[in-house]
Design a protein around this motif. Structure first.
Motif: not given
Length: 281
Positions: A114-117, A136-138, A125-131, A120-122
């Protein structure tokens, strides 16, 4: 010009939190070597984390895994790894308690299930709910996340230099340190986004200063011309050992307290400023 031997940390010193080297830092390193100074990376990272864009700057060698190995241009001077029995115990303990971690070896960086998700939050941030986090990820994918190996069923790896664990909701840093007290030297992680309760499990008795001493002995050099530059608690020993210690502006307060000089932060051209201050460029 008095030729210096510089021992340079990576995270928070040469590389900013976004994972990349500021142009001014790269330029400073290149110019210092052209001026006849030697620069050795002196980092907690293992070889797979020392990416091509870092090595292409040009260095005289690597002290990696927090002192676990020393590599020169003509090969490995030494390499100390975690015993297989302790790797197995560590993996089983972290899996049992739901602690996300990765193993560092010179053959790869192996992440837990479970390291990846979590990482990624660290970092994003919250890539599922924060545009903004998704953007930033993209637009600026972190090289560390891109370089990890995911999905390995068997994490009982050989050639393990050390392990890093993220901040956990189930166990504190102190609890993990106590669990492995007799097997590892446990230090707080040198990557701030991983959380204050994150950490690193190191081969006992190994740190940057022991590696620097071994390297200088091999080269037949004295420590009178040495300069250490860093920002984290795993730089304390090399600051104590080297003739001059330079702390970044973003360094831990404990490191600043023992430094001979404090420069600006890594993302404010701090490394370039330090090189100028000490006449390296």
């Amino acid at each position: 010009m008095d030729k210096k031997i510089i021992f340079l940390d990576i995270d928070g010193t040469l590389v900013a939190d976004d994972g990349w080297v500021p142009p001014s830092a790269a330029d400073a390193c290149r110019q210092a070597r052209l001026n006849g100074h030697e620069i050795y990376l002196c980092t907690g990272r293992s070889k797979p984390e020392i990416y091509d864009f870092i090595m292409e700057i040009g260095f005289d060698g690597i002290i990696g895994a927090g002192g676990g190995f020393v590599e020169l241009n003509d090969g490995m001077l030494y390499h100390k790894t975690v015993p297989a029995s302790e790797v197995r115990r560590m993996v089983d303990f972290f899996n049992q308690h739901g602690v996300d971690f990765y193993l560092e070896s010179n053959g790869g960086l192996f992440a837990s299930k479970n390291f990846l998700p979590h990482v990624e939050r660290c970092i994003y941030g919250d890539i599922e709910n924060d545009l903004e986090a998704k953007k930033r990820k993209e637009e600026n994918p972190h090289p560390f996340i891109e370089g990890l190996i995911y999905g390995e069923e068997d994490l009982y790896k050989s050639d393990v230099n050390k392990a890093c664990f993220l901040q956990s909701d189930t166990l504190s840093f102190a609890q993990i340190k106590a669990e492995f007290e007799n097997a590892f030297d446990t230090i707080q992680c040198t990557v701030p986004p991983f959380g204050d309760e994150s950490g690193e499990l190191m081969v006992p008795g190994i740190h940057k200063a022991t590696a620097i001493e071994a390297l200088l002995t091999h080269l037949g050099r004295s420590k009178e011309r040495t300069i250490a530059i860093g920002d984290g608690l795993n730089d304390l020993e090399m600051f104590d050992y080297c003739e001059i210690g330079i702390a970044m502006g973003n360094a831990k307060e404990e490191l600043k307290a023992v430094a001979d000089h404090v420069t600006s932060s890594v993302d404010e051209d701090g490394l370039h400023q330090a090189f100028r201050t000490f006449g390296l460029i």
